[in-house]
Design a protein around this motif. Structure first.
Motif, PDB file in Angstrom:
ATOM      1  N   GLU A 157       0.852  -1.195   0.000  1.00 31.34           N
ATOM      2  CA  GLU A 157       0.000   0.000   0.000  1.00 31.34           C
ATOM      3  C   GLU A 157       0.887   1.245   0.000  1.00 31.34           C
ATOM      4  OE1 GLU A 157      -3.293  -0.239  -0.367  1.00 31.34           O
ATOM      5  OE2 GLU A 157      -3.063  -2.412  -0.346  1.00 31.34           O
ATOM      6  N   ASP A 158       0.331   2.370  -0.362  1.00 32.03           N
ATOM      7  CA  ASP A 158       1.051   3.655  -0.350  1.00 32.03           C
ATOM      8  C   ASP A 158       2.319   3.627  -1.190  1.00 32.03           C
ATOM      9  OD1 ASP A 158      -0.872   4.721   1.382  1.00 32.03           O
ATOM     10  OD2 ASP A 158       0.169   3.886   3.119  1.00 32.03           O
ATOM     11  N   VAL A 159       2.260   2.988  -2.350  1.00 30.25           N
ATOM     12  CA  VAL A 159       3.407   2.922  -3.251  1.00 30.25           C
ATOM     13  C   VAL A 159       3.518   4.256  -3.989  1.00 30.25           C
ATOM     14  CG1 VAL A 159       4.442   1.705  -5.210  1.00 30.25           C
ATOM     15  CG2 VAL A 159       3.097   0.436  -3.516  1.00 30.25           C
ATOM     16  N   ILE A 160       4.711   4.827  -3.993  1.00 34.00           N
ATOM     17  CA  ILE A 160       4.915   6.084  -4.707  1.00 34.00           C
ATOM     18  C   ILE A 160       5.569   5.807  -6.063  1.00 34.00           C
ATOM     19  CG2 ILE A 160       5.048   7.475  -2.610  1.00 34.00           C
ATOM     20  CD1 ILE A 160       8.092   7.594  -3.030  1.00 34.00           C
ATOM     21  N   VAL A 161       5.437   6.786  -6.953  1.00 39.18           N
ATOM     22  CA  VAL A 161       6.065   6.713  -8.273  1.00 39.18           C
ATOM     23  C   VAL A 161       7.256   7.656  -8.263  1.00 39.18           C
ATOM     24  CG1 VAL A 161       5.755   7.091 -10.750  1.00 39.18           C
ATOM     25  CG2 VAL A 161       3.857   6.183  -9.384  1.00 39.18           C
ATOM     26  N   LEU A 162       8.388   7.134  -8.670  1.00 42.76           N
ATOM     27  CA  LEU A 162       9.608   7.934  -8.780  1.00 42.76           C
ATOM     28  C   LEU A 162      10.050   7.991 -10.231  1.00 42.76           C
ATOM     29  CD1 LEU A 162      11.777   6.511  -5.825  1.00 42.76           C
ATOM     30  CD2 LEU A 162      10.274   8.503  -5.794  1.00 42.76           C
ATOM     31  N   TYR A 163      10.820   9.005 -10.555  1.00 46.80           N
ATOM     32  CA  TYR A 163      11.477   9.080 -11.852  1.00 46.80           C
ATOM     33  C   TYR A 163      12.913   8.610 -11.652  1.00 46.80           C
ATOM     34  CZ  TYR A 163      13.547  11.009 -16.088  1.00 46.80           C
ATOM     35  OH  TYR A 163      14.231  11.159 -17.266  1.00 46.80           O
ATOM     36  N   ARG A 164      13.270   7.500 -12.275  1.00 46.24           N
ATOM     37  CA  ARG A 164      14.611   6.910 -12.228  1.00 46.24           C
ATOM     38  C   ARG A 164      15.099   6.641 -10.803  1.00 46.24           C
ATOM     39  NH1 ARG A 164      18.198   9.186 -17.046  1.00 46.24           N
ATOM     40  NH2 ARG A 164      19.288   7.320 -16.380  1.00 46.24           N
ATOM     41  N   HIS A 165      14.209   6.159  -9.959  1.00 52.95           N
ATOM     42  CA  HIS A 165      14.513   5.812  -8.559  1.00 52.95           C
ATOM     43  C   HIS A 165      15.031   7.003  -7.763  1.00 52.95           C
ATOM     44  CE1 HIS A 165      13.863   1.562  -9.154  1.00 52.95           C
ATOM     45  NE2 HIS A 165      14.632   1.601 -10.213  1.00 52.95           N
ATOM     46  N   GLU A 205      13.414  10.912  -8.003  1.00 52.01           N
ATOM     47  CA  GLU A 205      12.503  12.010  -7.678  1.00 52.01           C
ATOM     48  C   GLU A 205      11.052  11.547  -7.625  1.00 52.01           C
ATOM     49  OE1 GLU A 205      13.278  15.787  -9.857  1.00 52.01           O
ATOM     50  OE2 GLU A 205      14.668  14.497 -10.965  1.00 52.01           O
ATOM     51  N   PRO A 206      10.313  11.889  -6.576  1.00 51.84           N
ATOM     52  CA  PRO A 206       8.886  11.548  -6.536  1.00 51.84           C
ATOM     53  C   PRO A 206       8.125  12.330  -7.606  1.00 51.84           C
ATOM     54  CG  PRO A 206       9.640  12.427  -4.408  1.00 51.84           C
ATOM     55  CD  PRO A 206      10.759  12.566  -5.375  1.00 51.84           C
ATOM     56  N   VAL A 207       7.307  11.604  -8.387  1.00 54.85           N
ATOM     57  CA  VAL A 207       6.529  12.252  -9.442  1.00 54.85           C
ATOM     58  C   VAL A 207       5.061  11.842  -9.423  1.00 54.85           C
ATOM     59  CG1 VAL A 207       8.476  12.687 -10.996  1.00 54.85           C
ATOM     60  CG2 VAL A 207       7.236  10.524 -11.160  1.00 54.85           C
ATOM     61  N   GLY A 208       4.650  10.970  -8.495  1.00 51.27           N
ATOM     62  CA  GLY A 208       3.256  10.552  -8.462  1.00 51.27           C
ATOM     63  C   GLY A 208       3.033   9.428  -7.472  1.00 51.27           C
ATOM     64  N   ARG A 209       1.897   8.735  -7.660  1.00 54.24           N
ATOM     65  CA  ARG A 209       1.550   7.644  -6.757  1.00 54.24           C
ATOM     66  C   ARG A 209       0.801   6.559  -7.528  1.00 54.24           C
ATOM     67  NH1 ARG A 209      -3.862   8.177  -5.289  1.00 54.24           N
ATOM     68  NH2 ARG A 209      -4.731  10.174  -5.905  1.00 54.24           N
ATOM     69  N   ILE A 210       0.860   5.358  -6.984  1.00 53.53           N
ATOM     70  CA  ILE A 210       0.103   4.241  -7.555  1.00 53.53           C
ATOM     71  C   ILE A 210      -1.315   4.322  -6.998  1.00 53.53           C
ATOM     72  CG2 ILE A 210      -0.125   1.713  -7.626  1.00 53.53           C
ATOM     73  CD1 ILE A 210       2.181   2.896  -9.345  1.00 53.53           C
ATOM     74  N   THR A 211      -2.304   4.273  -7.886  1.00 57.33           N
ATOM     75  CA  THR A 211      -3.702   4.396  -7.476  1.00 57.33           C
ATOM     76  C   THR A 211      -4.443   3.064  -7.492  1.00 57.33           C
ATOM     77  OG1 THR A 211      -4.323   4.968  -9.741  1.00 57.33           O
ATOM     78  CG2 THR A 211      -3.873   6.801  -8.221  1.00 57.33           C
ATOM     79  N   GLU A 212      -3.957   2.107  -8.280  1.00 53.17           N
ATOM     80  CA  GLU A 212      -4.575   0.779  -8.345  1.00 53.17           C
ATOM     81  C   GLU A 212      -3.487  -0.261  -8.515  1.00 53.17           C
ATOM     82  OE1 GLU A 212      -7.714   0.286 -11.271  1.00 53.17           O
ATOM     83  OE2 GLU A 212      -8.118   2.434 -11.188  1.00 53.17           O
ATOM     84  N   THR A 258      -1.697   0.877 -11.844  1.00 61.19           N
ATOM     85  CA  THR A 258      -2.095   2.119 -12.498  1.00 61.19           C
ATOM     86  C   THR A 258      -1.598   3.230 -11.589  1.00 61.19           C
ATOM     87  OG1 THR A 258      -4.055   1.139 -13.498  1.00 61.19           O
ATOM     88  CG2 THR A 258      -4.044   3.542 -13.269  1.00 61.19           C
ATOM     89  N   GLY A 259      -0.961   4.216 -12.186  1.00 60.67           N
ATOM     90  CA  GLY A 259      -0.440   5.330 -11.411  1.00 60.67           C
ATOM     91  C   GLY A 259      -0.850   6.649 -12.019  1.00 60.67           C
ATOM     92  N   VAL A 260      -0.767   7.692 -11.208  1.00 61.40           N
ATOM     93  CA  VAL A 260      -1.071   9.043 -11.672  1.00 61.40           C
ATOM     94  C   VAL A 260       0.149   9.918 -11.392  1.00 61.40           C
ATOM     95  CG1 VAL A 260      -2.201   9.744  -9.511  1.00 61.40           C
ATOM     96  CG2 VAL A 260      -2.784  10.907 -11.648  1.00 61.40           C
ATOM     97  N   LEU A 261       0.486  10.757 -12.367  1.00 61.94           N
ATOM     98  CA  LEU A 261       1.619  11.673 -12.225  1.00 61.94           C
ATOM     99  C   LEU A 261       1.142  13.002 -11.672  1.00 61.94           C
ATOM    100  CD1 LEU A 261       3.384  10.840 -15.591  1.00 61.94           C
ATOM    101  CD2 LEU A 261       4.065  10.125 -13.291  1.00 61.94           C
ATOM    102  N   SER A 262       1.911  13.573 -10.773  1.00 59.15           N
ATOM    103  CA  SER A 262       1.568  14.846 -10.136  1.00 59.15           C
ATOM    104  C   SER A 262       1.691  16.002 -11.116  1.00 59.15           C
ATOM    105  CB  SER A 262       2.495  15.090  -8.938  1.00 59.15           C
ATOM    106  OG  SER A 262       2.328  14.075  -7.983  1.00 59.15           O
ATOM    107  N   ALA A 263       0.927  17.078 -10.850  1.00 60.10           N
ATOM    108  CA  ALA A 263       0.949  18.289 -11.682  1.00 60.10           C
ATOM    109  C   ALA A 263       2.106  19.179 -11.241  1.00 60.10           C
ATOM    110  CB  ALA A 263      -0.380  19.010 -11.598  1.00 60.10           C
ATOM    111  N   THR A 264       3.314  18.671 -11.400  1.00 56.22           N
ATOM    112  CA  THR A 264       4.536  19.404 -11.075  1.00 56.22           C
ATOM    113  C   THR A 264       5.359  19.516 -12.351  1.00 56.22           C
ATOM    114  OG1 THR A 264       5.761  17.384 -10.577  1.00 56.22           O
ATOM    115  CG2 THR A 264       4.577  18.434  -8.728  1.00 56.22           C
ATOM    116  N   PRO A 265       6.363  20.403 -12.397  1.00 54.23           N
ATOM    117  CA  PRO A 265       7.192  20.459 -13.607  1.00 54.23           C
ATOM    118  C   PRO A 265       7.812  19.103 -13.969  1.00 54.23           C
ATOM    119  CG  PRO A 265       7.583  22.402 -12.279  1.00 54.23           C
ATOM    120  CD  PRO A 265       6.703  21.485 -11.460  1.00 54.23           C
ATOM    121  N   ARG A 266       8.334  18.363 -12.981  1.00 54.84           N
ATOM    122  CA  ARG A 266       8.924  17.050 -13.281  1.00 54.84           C
ATOM    123  C   ARG A 266       7.848  16.053 -13.696  1.00 54.84           C
ATOM    124  NH1 ARG A 266      13.616  16.146 -14.891  1.00 54.84           N
ATOM    125  NH2 ARG A 266      14.730  16.591 -12.988  1.00 54.84           N
TER     126      ARG A 266
END
Length: 164
Positions: free
Chosen positions: A58-66, A68-75, A86-94
């Motif tokens: 649970e609470d798995v995050i999405v990183l870019y290249r291990h 930077e955090p860029v999102g989270r796993i939703t399913e 299934t993951g969603v990317l955050s509305a950040t520049p990265r």
């Protein structure tokens, strides 16, 4: 024979998919392919994940290249092919940059960072090579990467809603 290991974060590669009508920048794909051996470079062994090996993730995050955090796993779900997310990317520049790389097909793969809980070791008598079969792991992060260790760890879909 199952072997319990000490808590540490192991990192392995995977593959992706494309986004929804609700404005989210989503991706999906197989993050942990089942029974897909991969040579773990400098450590000198082959590793694979047994079906059902991913537990309590649970609470798995999405990183870019291990990194930077860029999102989270939703399913997350177990399929015949592997542990699909299934993951969603955050509305950040990265997050926007990573979404563009996914949409353009520059990044097509995922990698997982996991805590090994139990595994089996199998030694090949012909060449004395070692295989580790992961039977129980806790995934902590899914990274979007250009090159996976596991060929079946791919992004299969990238989706986003068009705004007017």
């Amino acid at each position: 024979m199952s072997v319990t290991t000490s808590p540490q974060l192991e990192v392995r590669e995977v593959q992706l998919r494309a986004a929804t009508e609700d404005g989210k920048r989503e991706f999906s794909g197989i993050a942990v392919p089942w029974n897909s051996p991969a040579k773990i470079g400098w450590q000198g062994y082959t590793e694979e994940f047994e079906r059902g090996a991913v537990q309590d993730s649970e609470d798995v995050i999405v990183l870019y290249r291990h990194n930077e955090p860029v999102g989270r796993i939703t399913e997350q779900r177990e399929t015949d092919a592997g542990w699909e997310v299934t993951g969603v990317l955050s509305a950040t520049p990265r997050g926007e940059e990573v979404y563009t790389l996914l949409r353009d097909g520059v990044i097509k793969s995922m990698s997982v960072g996991f805590e090994p809980i139990e595994h089996r070791e199998v030694r090949n008598e012909d060449d004395d090579s070692l295989s580790i079969i992961r039977t129980n792991v806790r995934v902590r992060e899914v990274s979007l990467v250009p090159f996976p260790a596991y060929k079946g760890a791919t992004v299969e879909e990238v989706r986003s809603a068009q705004t007017t």
